[in-house]
Design a protein around this motif. Structure first.
Motif, short mmCIF file in Angstrom:
data_model
loop_
_atom_site.label_atom_id
_atom_site.label_comp_id
_atom_site.label_asym_id
_atom_site.label_seq_id
_atom_site.Cartn_x
_atom_site.Cartn_y
_atom_site.Cartn_z
N GLY A 244 77.13 4.46 -15.14
CA GLY A 244 78.14 4.85 -16.09
C GLY A 244 79.54 4.90 -15.52
N ALA A 257 81.91 9.18 -9.55
CA ALA A 257 80.81 9.74 -10.33
C ALA A 257 80.60 11.19 -9.91
N ASP A 259 77.82 12.75 -10.27
CA ASP A 259 76.42 12.92 -9.91
C ASP A 259 76.03 11.91 -8.83
N VAL A 264 77.46 9.69 -14.59
CA VAL A 264 78.59 10.30 -15.31
C VAL A 264 79.82 10.25 -14.43
N GLY A 324 86.65 12.02 -21.32
CA GLY A 324 85.63 11.02 -21.57
C GLY A 324 85.40 10.65 -23.02
N VAL A 328 82.38 7.48 -24.42
CA VAL A 328 80.96 7.82 -24.59
C VAL A 328 80.49 7.55 -26.02
N THR A 357 73.58 11.84 -21.82
CA THR A 357 73.79 12.02 -20.38
C THR A 357 75.08 12.76 -20.09
N PHE A 358 75.92 12.95 -21.12
CA PHE A 358 77.20 13.63 -20.91
C PHE A 358 77.21 14.92 -21.71
N GLU A 359 78.22 15.19 -22.47
CA GLU A 359 78.37 16.45 -23.18
C GLU A 359 78.14 16.25 -24.67
N SER A 363 76.49 9.93 -24.49
CA SER A 363 76.05 9.26 -23.27
C SER A 363 77.11 8.28 -22.76
N THR A 364 77.19 8.16 -21.46
CA THR A 364 77.87 7.01 -20.88
C THR A 364 76.97 5.79 -21.06
N GLN A 366 75.09 2.67 -19.51
CA GLN A 366 74.58 2.13 -18.26
C GLN A 366 73.90 0.79 -18.56
#
Length: 662
Positions: A244, A257, A259, A264, A324, A328, A357-359, A363-364, A366
């Protein structure tokens, strides 16, 4: 009502021009005002794309009560770290020494001589997570200034002595060449075998280390070292491009990133990252690498290109005040744009789930595995990009930074030549002309660089070492792209200035000129960070200039600078990737390769093979010339295009086929 920053050129400072804080720009006037009022100086350093800088600005600097207290008890200075990297470097060193860590926004309190006695980063508006509120910090500092001045003086003296301590001199046995196999082994100890990259979260793109690994893998190392280098390079490049952190729809990489798995990002997109990564992926000589390089070059030209021909510094992480939000997606949003069938396919392809995968369930995107139906993929990406263009875009920091534009020129030249895309070369040439026309002063005497410009107007701040090294490197890339001697003359002028004004006693380099504004200490750091250090950028430019001109002073200066960095390369290779890449190249030259002969497929084949040699300096020409020393006496062989491979101007016999050249 606007404050003093309303007349600034920096977009970051202009973001604070409407604050109720009575901000000053860095300069003698602010220090004189602090002396006159007998108050300390509060220095706040950040940059336009910094998320937490925005948070602190909204919570504290836009708050009337907080601003009133700051105005009463301090003289407040706001600095753009990208515009004044020298000020940032000095006080970041102080912050790290005093707190054990650093970051932005950086908050430092100084006495009237610029000595820091308090340092920190972000402070919340109310006490949170063990941190005091910013107003509590201000009150404690104001009280200490008036009631415990002697203690403040002691702290300031201690910090000043720490900052002024002489940089560690090189070992007596320091060498410009270190053992690349040993560096590969040390890097492998920190390598993440599961996710690629080095260390844990957060993960930054290790662009310069990856280029070292690429050169090491092809440099004839002992087989196990070469295998490890190739594996770390391939694993990391694939993981970054599939995660992402890479913008799967629009191209370009985010800054880092948060993570371990590159899922993310911190969503700001910086010129200096993408300028390096475009060239790296183009040099990988893989289909996926070519795709990433091409998509990212298109993004950089499209979204960072300025009307004057340069490249803007960054895109913000936030839009509509939310980090973001621009990038997203939810499964429902995919279906809304693409329809039910393609929306479900896209969700599976890009790993967009209901959980997210985000808030807030977003998701971002991938792309760990490219689907077999490439036509469908490209159609989906195009429709998502068009839909995303209707969203509120992140703000753009549109100042042009000399060093980062130099990096962009070098990478666009690599991508343009290796991918056979003339538009990238044209963009590089346009940026080079802008830098020479707008950022270089006194070109006929002591060529001096200015750090930034905006809207075609140069700022007042002097260039630092990284500006000279990266811009000279970009100009030397243009020599190789065009064969035009004017770029060699321009690069040589900048290198001569750097050699005259930035050299250190041990023959390494300082980051500021000998006649630059005097700070608490003269900054000097040979370690690479997100972009090459000034020292490593200079080394690469000096080696290229030596290969083109044969002038020994350039090579000697490069060798001496690398020798002064030998301890860093040996002990912490993660922070010396660009110096290590230069060291590998130096062990074999660097090679100067001249491809000479009439234009056509035969010459193109030789040139393509030559340009795949890591670190080689390659110039293509129709016939012998005397305006660039490397080209003197190089002629076709029997009327056929030929390639001359030279080390220190001693050349092997010319060859006429790509197989013989290899």
């Amino acid at each position: 009502m606007a404050n003093r920053l309303a007349s600034a050129t920096s977009p970051y400072l202009l973001q604070h021009a409407q604050n109720p804080v009575d901000w000053w720009e860095w300069g003698t006037d602010a220090f004189e005002e602090a002396r006159r009022r007998e108050v300390p100086i509060l220095l706040s350093v950040g940059y336009a794309a910094c998320h937490w800088c925005h948070v602190m600005a909204h919570e504290s600097f836009e708050d009337a009560a907080t601003a009133a207290y700051m105005n009463e008890h301090f003289v407040n200075i706001k600095v753009d770290r990208e515009e004044r990297p020298d000020v940032d470097a000095v006080y970041m060193a102080a912050t790290t020494a005093m707190t054990g860590s650093g970051g932005w926004p950086m908050t430092v309190v100084l006495d009237h001589d610029g000595n820091p006695f308090f340092a920190g980063t972000y402070f919340p508006d109310t006490p949170r997570h063990g941190q005091p509120a910013f107003t509590q910090v201000l009150q404690a500092l104001a009280e200490a200034w008036t009631q415990r001045r002697s203690e403040i003086g002691d702290v300031a003296d201690n910090v000043r002595r720490h900052l002024a301590a002489a940089p560690t001199a090189p070992d007596a046995a320091g060498s410009s060449q270190v053992d690349p196999g040993a560096a590969v082994e040390k890097l492998s100890e920190e390598f993440d075998p599961m996710a690629g990259g080095f260390g844990g979260a957060p993960k930054f793109p290790p662009s310069m280390v990856l280029e070292f690994l690429r050169r090491a893998a092809l440099a004839g190392l002992e087989s196990e070292h070469a295998r490890k280098a190739a594996h770390m390079l391939a694993r990391t490049a694939a993981a970054m491009a599939g995660g992402g952190m890479y913008d799967q729809v629009g191209g370009g990489f985010a800054r880092y990133a948060v993570d371990r798995g590159w899922v993310v990002p911190h969503f700001e997109k910086m010129l200096y990252d993408n300028a390096q990564l475009i060239g790296l992926y183009a040099r990988l000589d893989t289909g996926n690498g070519d795709r990433i390089a091409r998509e990212s070059a298109e993004w950089m030209i499209r979204e960072l290109g300025t009307a004057e021909g340069g490249f803007a510094s960054a895109l913000d992480a936030d839009s509509e005040g939310v980090e973001g939000k621009f990038y997203v997606w939810t499964p429902a949003e995919l279906v809304e744009v693409l329809g039910a069938e393609d929306g479900a396919w896209a969700a599976e392809t890009f790993e967009v789930t209901e959980a997210g995968t985000f808030e807030e369930g977003a998701s971002t995107l991938q792309l760990r595995h490219r689907p077999a139906d490439s036509e469908r993929l490209e159609s989906v990406k195009a429709r998502l990009l068009a839909a995303r263009e209707q969203r509120v875009r992140p703000e753009r920091d549109d100042k042009v930074v000399a060093a980062w534009n130099g990096l962009a020129i070098s990478s666009l030249v690599d991508a343009g030549l290796l991918l056979e895309e003339r538009r990238y070369l044209d963009a590089a040439l346009e940026a080079g002309e802008l830098l020479w026309r707008l950022h270089v002063v006194s070109p006929d005497r002591d060529a001096r660089l200015l750090r930034v410009s905006r809207d075609g107007v140069a700022g007042a701040h002097a260039g630092v070492l990284e500006d000279y090294g990266c811009v000279a490197g970009g100009f030397l890339a243009l020599v190789q792209a065009t064969g035009d001697r004017v770029w060699l003359e321009r690069a040589s002028a900048l290198l001569d200035t750097a050699l005259a004004h930035f050299r250190a006693e041990d023959r390494g380099f300082y980051d500021t000129a000998d006649d630059a504004e005097a700070l608490v200490t003269r900054p000097r750091d040979s370690s690479d960070n997100a972009s090459p250090s000034g020292t490593s950028a200079m080394v690469h430019a000096l080696l290229t200039a030596h290969a083109l001109t044969g002038e020994g002073r350039f090579r000697t200066a490069a060798e001496e600078a690398l020798a002064a960095t030998s301890v860093l390369m040996t002990k912490v290779p993660r922070f010396a990737g660009w110096s290590l890449a230069a060291s590998v190249t130096m062990s074999d030259g660097p090679l100067g390769i001249v491809v000479v002969g009439p234009p056509g497929a035969d010459r193109d084949a030789l040139a393509a093979k030559a340009r795949r040699k890591p670190g080689a300096v390659v110039v293509v020409t129709d016939g012998a010339r005397d305006d660039i020393p490397l080209l003197i006496g190089r002629t076709p062989v029997g009327g056929r295009p030929a390639a001359y491979v030279c080390r220190g101007f001693v050349c092997d016999r010319p060859v006429t086929t790509p197989e013989d050249l290899a």
